[in-house]
Write a protein that holds these residues in place. Structure first.
Motif, PDB file in Angstrom:
ATOM      1  N   LYS A  99       0.789  -1.222   0.000  1.00 50.64           N
ATOM      2  CA  LYS A  99       0.000   0.000   0.000  1.00 50.64           C
ATOM      3  C   LYS A  99       0.825   1.278   0.000  1.00 50.64           C
ATOM      4  N   ASN A 154      -6.174   2.585   2.198  1.00 48.87           N
ATOM      5  CA  ASN A 154      -5.297   3.368   1.329  1.00 48.87           C
ATOM      6  C   ASN A 154      -4.339   4.172   2.184  1.00 48.87           C
ATOM      7  N   ASN A 204      -8.869   6.875  -3.483  1.00 49.99           N
ATOM      8  CA  ASN A 204      -7.447   7.173  -3.288  1.00 49.99           C
ATOM      9  C   ASN A 204      -7.187   8.568  -2.732  1.00 49.99           C
TER      10      ASN A 204
END
Length: 494
Positions: A99, A154, A204
């Protein structure tokens, strides 16, 4: 059919005719595992003018996950490659996802992997610190400190801290954690919540040029999207602004900030809203005060995908498309590698395509380098051999100009289409100290004869400093022609 070939001469700036090209292509090999499923996600530029990229691989029928980090030089040559193996047989339905990959203080590199355990919906994380040669410095494992979550996690790195964005309470709360580089929790904040019967979907996060954090979220009821929001916070996670975005029929919004502080969103049509066979990828532009300026559709097929896009330094952006084609007789698919450059009004400036009869290209990431080139990371699958590797392309963009001795400038993109039949166009930028309407603009043949004046040429202004020049060439015979622009007090011949 009429064929008009055009050469653009700019009398204050020189134009480079090879607008873009692939400077090099490199194939980077993964571990030779059978039944592997790989994804390629991150590519960054390092302070020593090299590049880091990472892949994560799950090996079918095992409890093994592998993260691979490559370091390559500016010519794409491999400097080193490191594999990190993770096995957790005691955890059912365990998976790991990379990530975060970033450079931290003193030239060290940080890799953050998230452990996902889907039946329990928990995550933990593992942080690896490497030196510039790929040697292990520290590891921090926080799998035991797992947190109930829903959906995905995220992460981003900014000014010495890691930020993790996720959902809790059955997707009803948006949570952001702030960690130091050892994984120690500094701050945990609930940013927003929703009432029963609805859920959030989180997308995102990014960092704006004004040092604020930015992310998008959508509110769903059981059948449709009700709202789409843009959240802006400072780096202490204090709430700054929440903007309601007007695209509730679109899903999975991602965004980038252009060099003029406007925002480009990339979304997809919700398949439940009678999605057409084509034009399913949507780009929207919002000004820096978050007012919607335009909405554009693209995509040649309902199977097209655009996973990555990035801003350029001239108020435009690059988008990486995978254009899929399905073979009925074999059941497998191949796809085209397709990179397109757009300006801030979504004018198509140039593109690069690459295809193969047996290869499936998926454009995973695009990076703007400090040299104003682009690195494109692609997942390449050989469908005939069930073989998968990563390819990296360096793409040059020479649509820049060289200033002359005066301060009067004219920035011109190569004209298109070539050859042309009815209309030739070129995107131009000009010095606002001079009125473009007063410029001497004309078209000449290769013998120096004037064939068209300003009566056949229009400039559709997009703002005070740019516009789309168009020449109506429908009444001239086949041949090669030159457009001449004089901008400023002096006429120069190129």
């Amino acid at each position: 059919m009429k064929n008009i070939y055009l050469i653009m001469f700019c009398l204050v700036y020189t134009i480079q005719t090879n607008a873009q090209e692939i400077q090099w292509e490199k194939e980077l090999s993964l571990p030779p595992f059978n039944n592997q499923k790989s994804q390629y996600q991150f590519i960054i530029e390092t302070t020593d003018s090299c590049y880091l990229l990472t892949t994560y691989t799950h090996i079918d029928f095992t409890d093994t996950n592998v993260t691979t980090i490559f370091k390559i030089d500016k010519n794409g040559n491999e400097i080193w490659k490191k594999h990190f193996y993770y096995e957790f047989s005691e955890i059912s339905n365990f998976a790991i996802k990379t990530k975060l990959l970033c450079e931290i203080e003193n030239g060290k590199y940080l890799l953050m992997n998230i452990y996902l355990n889907s039946p329990a919906y928990h995550f933990g994380y593992h942080i690896t610190i490497l030196d510039k040669n790929g040697n292990l410095i520290n590891e921090y494992d926080h799998i035991k400190d797992s947190i109930p979550f829903y959906g995905d996690v995220n992460c981003l790195y900014y000014h010495g801290f890691i930020y993790a964005f996720y959902l809790t309470n059955s997707n009803k709360n948006i949570i952001i954690d702030k960690y130091d580089t050892s994984g120690k929790l500094i701050t945990r904040k609930q940013v927003d919540s929703i009432e029963q019967g609805k859920i959030f979907m989180l997308y995102n996060p990014k960092i704006k040029k004004d040092k604020k954090l930015l992310f998008t979220a959508q509110v769903w009821n059981s059948v449709k999207i009700e709202d789409s929001f843009l959240y802006i916070l400072d780096n202490d996670l204090n709430f700054v602004e929440k903007i309601n975005l007007d695209f509730n029929k679109y899903v999975s919004p991602d965004c980038i900030e252009l060099s003029d502080s406007s925002i480009i969103f990339k979304t997809t049509l919700n398949v439940g809203v009678n999605a057409p066979e084509t034009k399913r990828i949507i780009f929207l532009k919002y000004s820096k005060d978050y007012t919607k300026q335009w909405e554009k559709f693209t995509g040649d097929s309902k199977f097209d995908a655009c996973k990555s896009f990035c801003p350029t330094n001239d108020i435009g952006f690059l988008a990486g498309f995978s254009r899929f084609h399905f073979y009925d007789n074999s059941g497998y698919s191949v796809s085209d590698f397709h990179i397109i450059k757009y300006d801030s009004s979504f004018t198509h400036l140039w593109d690069i395509k690459k295809n193969n009869d047996t290869l499936k290209f998926i454009v995973e990431n695009i990076l703007l380098t400090k040299e104003n080139n682009f690195l494109c990371l692609t997942d390449v699958i050989d469908t005939s051999r069930n073989y998968r590797n990563v390819h990296v392309y360096k793409i040059s963009d020479n649509t820049s100009s060289v200033k002359d001795e005066t301060n009067n400038y004219l920035y011109c993109y190569p004209p298109y289409p070539v050859p042309a039949t009815n209309t030739v166009r070129s995107l131009i930028y000009w010095d606002t100290s001079l009125d473009i309407e007063n410029d001497d603009i004309a078209v000449y043949d290769i013998f120096g004869n004037k064939v068209a004046g300003k009566d056949k040429i229009t400039i559709d202004k997009q703002n005070a400093y740019s516009g789309l020049l168009s020449w109506d060439c429908s009444n001239v015979p086949d041949g090669i022609y030159l457009i001449r622009l004089i901008h400023g007090t002096e006429t120069r011949t190129m």
